[in-house]
Design a protein around this motif. Structure first.
Motif, PDB file in Angstrom:
ATOM      1  N   LEU A 127     -27.426  24.406   0.145  1.00  0.00           N
ATOM      2  CA  LEU A 127     -29.259  24.559  -0.371  1.00  0.00           C
ATOM      3  C   LEU A 127     -29.769  25.294  -1.424  1.00  0.00           C
ATOM      4  O   LEU A 127     -31.104  24.662  -1.791  1.00  0.00           O
ATOM      5  N   ILE A 128     -29.012  26.162  -2.107  1.00  0.00           N
ATOM      6  CA  ILE A 128     -29.359  26.203  -3.703  1.00  0.00           C
ATOM      7  C   ILE A 128     -29.477  25.093  -4.589  1.00  0.00           C
ATOM      8  O   ILE A 128     -31.274  24.937  -4.530  1.00  0.00           O
ATOM      9  N   SER A 131     -32.944  23.416  -2.568  1.00  0.00           N
ATOM     10  CA  SER A 131     -34.634  23.896  -3.158  1.00  0.00           C
ATOM     11  C   SER A 131     -35.114  24.079  -4.510  1.00  0.00           C
ATOM     12  O   SER A 131     -35.619  23.897  -4.864  1.00  0.00           O
ATOM     13  N   ARG A 134     -36.228  20.320  -4.574  1.00  0.00           N
ATOM     14  CA  ARG A 134     -37.897  20.567  -3.532  1.00  0.00           C
ATOM     15  C   ARG A 134     -38.861  21.804  -4.949  1.00  0.00           C
ATOM     16  O   ARG A 134     -40.028  21.063  -5.248  1.00  0.00           O
ATOM     17  N   ARG A 135     -38.316  22.328  -6.085  1.00  0.00           N
ATOM     18  CA  ARG A 135     -39.073  22.609  -6.957  1.00  0.00           C
ATOM     19  C   ARG A 135     -39.464  21.311  -7.837  1.00  0.00           C
ATOM     20  O   ARG A 135     -40.642  21.861  -8.083  1.00  0.00           O
TER      21      ARG A 135
END
Length: 137
Positions: A127-128, A131, A134-135
């Motif tokens: 998850l980290i 994320s 995606r950033r």
């Protein structure tokens, strides 16, 4: 087929296999249910543990497919969890400062948080890293 950015390390997987009779390699490769079964049955009475010696390369490939590479290294996080998890060092490494402090002050919430992280660490890192990916895009 080579994986361009492997997330797990085969050497770490085999090192965890040495403690596989308590499910260590299965937790590392994201198989918490069978890891728990191995924990309570001593690697299915050592037979499953020996069979897994030959299954680790496949587990490594499967983990690489399910996991997302990124700023958090799975191997570092797992080593920190295994050896310093009760003090929350793996949580500090992942940027979870508040829960890291909570683990530090409560010895991993009296061990329950440590067990929770054995079950979920791969998902937390994915998850980290997802994320962060995606950033960047």
């Amino acid at each position: 087929m080579d994986i361009p950015h492997p997330t797990h390390n085969l050497v770490v997987g085999y090192a965890a296999w040495l403690f596989g009779f308590i499910g260590a390699h299965r937790f590392y490769y994201g198989k918490p249910v069978t890891g728990t079964i191995y924990f309570f049955t001593l690697g299915l009475f050592f037979i499953g543990w020996i069979v897994d010696l030959f299954l680790i390369p496949a587990m490594d490939r499967e983990a690489a497919i399910r996991s997302i590479p990124g700023p958090i290294d799975y191997n570092v996080a797992w080593l920190l969890l295994v050896f310093l998890g009760l003090f929350g060092i793996h949580r500090f490494y992942m940027g979870k400062i508040w829960t890291g402090l909570l683990y530090l002050l409560t010895l991993g919430l009296c061990g329950l948080g440590y067990i929770y992280d054995m079950w979920t660490l791969n998902d937390q890192i994915t998850l980290i890293n997802g994320s962060a990916t995606r950033r960047l895009s």
